[in-house]
Design an enzyme around this catalytic site. Structure first.
Site, PDB file in Angstrom:
ATOM      1  N   CYS A   1       1.515 -24.043  -2.305  1.00 34.60           N
ATOM      2  CA  CYS A   1       0.931 -23.955  -0.966  1.00 34.60           C
ATOM      3  C   CYS A   1       0.800 -25.289  -0.244  1.00 34.60           C
ATOM      4  CB  CYS A   1      -0.426 -23.258  -1.026  1.00 34.60           C
ATOM      5  SG  CYS A   1      -1.686 -24.144  -1.996  1.00 34.60           S
TER       6      CYS A   1
ATOM      7  N   HIS B   1      -6.558 -23.621  -1.935  1.00 33.98           N
ATOM      8  CA  HIS B   1      -5.375 -23.090  -1.263  1.00 33.98           C
ATOM      9  C   HIS B   1      -5.256 -23.640   0.152  1.00 33.98           C
ATOM     10  CE1 HIS B   1      -2.166 -20.541   0.046  1.00 33.98           C
ATOM     11  NE2 HIS B   1      -2.906 -20.035   1.012  1.00 33.98           N
TER      12      HIS B   1
ATOM     13  N   ASP C   1       0.774 -18.836   7.151  1.00 35.58           N
ATOM     14  CA  ASP C   1       0.719 -19.282   5.760  1.00 35.58           C
ATOM     15  C   ASP C   1       2.050 -18.968   5.088  1.00 35.58           C
ATOM     16  OD1 ASP C   1       0.205 -19.801   3.105  1.00 35.58           O
ATOM     17  OD2 ASP C   1      -1.733 -18.788   3.070  1.00 35.58           O
TER      18      ASP C   1
END
Length: 253
Positions: free
Chosen positions: A74, A110, A125
């Site tokens: 991420c 995250h 995302d």
């Protein structure tokens, strides 16, 4: 560490994700680039398991994800994506979220983004992996999104915004708490080094297509060459046979 967005080779990035459309900062452009990124750059943690550090400066991200034939997790994905969006004129806020997946009160590990486009704010995302977003969802309570076979919704849990896929809460974060580069350095160190992080215990590698999530799981390989070939052909990950050999004993049964 600073964001250093001017160091991004924007043309190389857009070529990597197969985007040859408009570069104007509209909602349509945001969706196209989000989809292109998710479908072109795989999600993977292989460098963590190979004992290499994960660097978040833009030069390292570009060398690995844009020109190096690799993917990432991420922090790598979304910081690269944020830089590209800002270079295109999108206002972007970087956030750190708490993974849920059946649990609460996990650390803020995250990376995710909110982006302004078309007079609205969007949750964007490209780096969750698993059942993460493939395109942006309106950053509005009760928003829902359907893309192919997948569905998501965005809700509230007191001060937290919560993204869910089907019936699973993926992560939660506070929108009024934007993060600094140093915050991402700390979170990235935890993800890549803590014995409590799943990224140091499991091989994770995935490519998302228009209708499938292709994952490295439940397979056996006769040797390093076969594993390296499968990663290249199925996931778009370029790995040497030496690295593939080191990963073989770490693969899930």
């Amino acid at each position: 560490m600073t964001w250093d967005i001017e160091k991004l080779d924007l043309d190389a990035y857009l070529n990597r994700i197969g985007h040859d459309g408009p570069r104007t900062p509209t909602a349509e452009t945001l969706r196209a680039i989000h989809l292109g990124h998710v479908r072109s750059i795989p999600f993977e943690n292989l460098d963590v398991l190979l004992g290499r550090g994960i660097l978040l400066d833009l030069g390292s991200l570009q060398d690995k994800l844009v020109t190096g034939g690799r993917g990432g997790y991420c922090h790598e994905h979304n910081l690269l994506f944020a830089a590209a969006l800002e270079r295109l004129g999108f206002p972007v806020t970087r956030h750190l979220a708490r993974i849920r997946l059946g649990r609460r009160h996990l650390p803020r590990s995250h990376a995710t983004l909110t982006v302004r486009a078309g007079g609205r704010t969007w949750l964007a995302d490209v780096g969750f992996g698993g059942e993460g977003l493939v395109e942006p969802i309106p950053f509005e309570e009760g928003a829902s999104l359907e893309s192919g076979a997948w569905r998501w919704r965005l809700g509230r849990d007191e001060e937290f915004w919560v993204l869910s896929s089907e019936e699973t809460e993926l992560y939660a974060f506070r929108a009024d708490e934007p993060q600094l580069p140093s915050d991402f350095e700390v979170a990235n160190f935890y993800v890549a080094n803590s014995p409590h992080s799943p990224f140091v215990r499991h091989v994770l590698a995935q490519r998302t297509t228009a209708d499938a999530r292709i994952r490295l799981e439940g397979m056996t390989f006769s040797g390093a060459g076969e594993l390296a070939g499968w990663l290249r052909d199925e996931l778009g990950i370029s790995l040497t046979e030496q690295d593939a050999r080191a990963l073989l004993p770490l693969l899930p049964p």
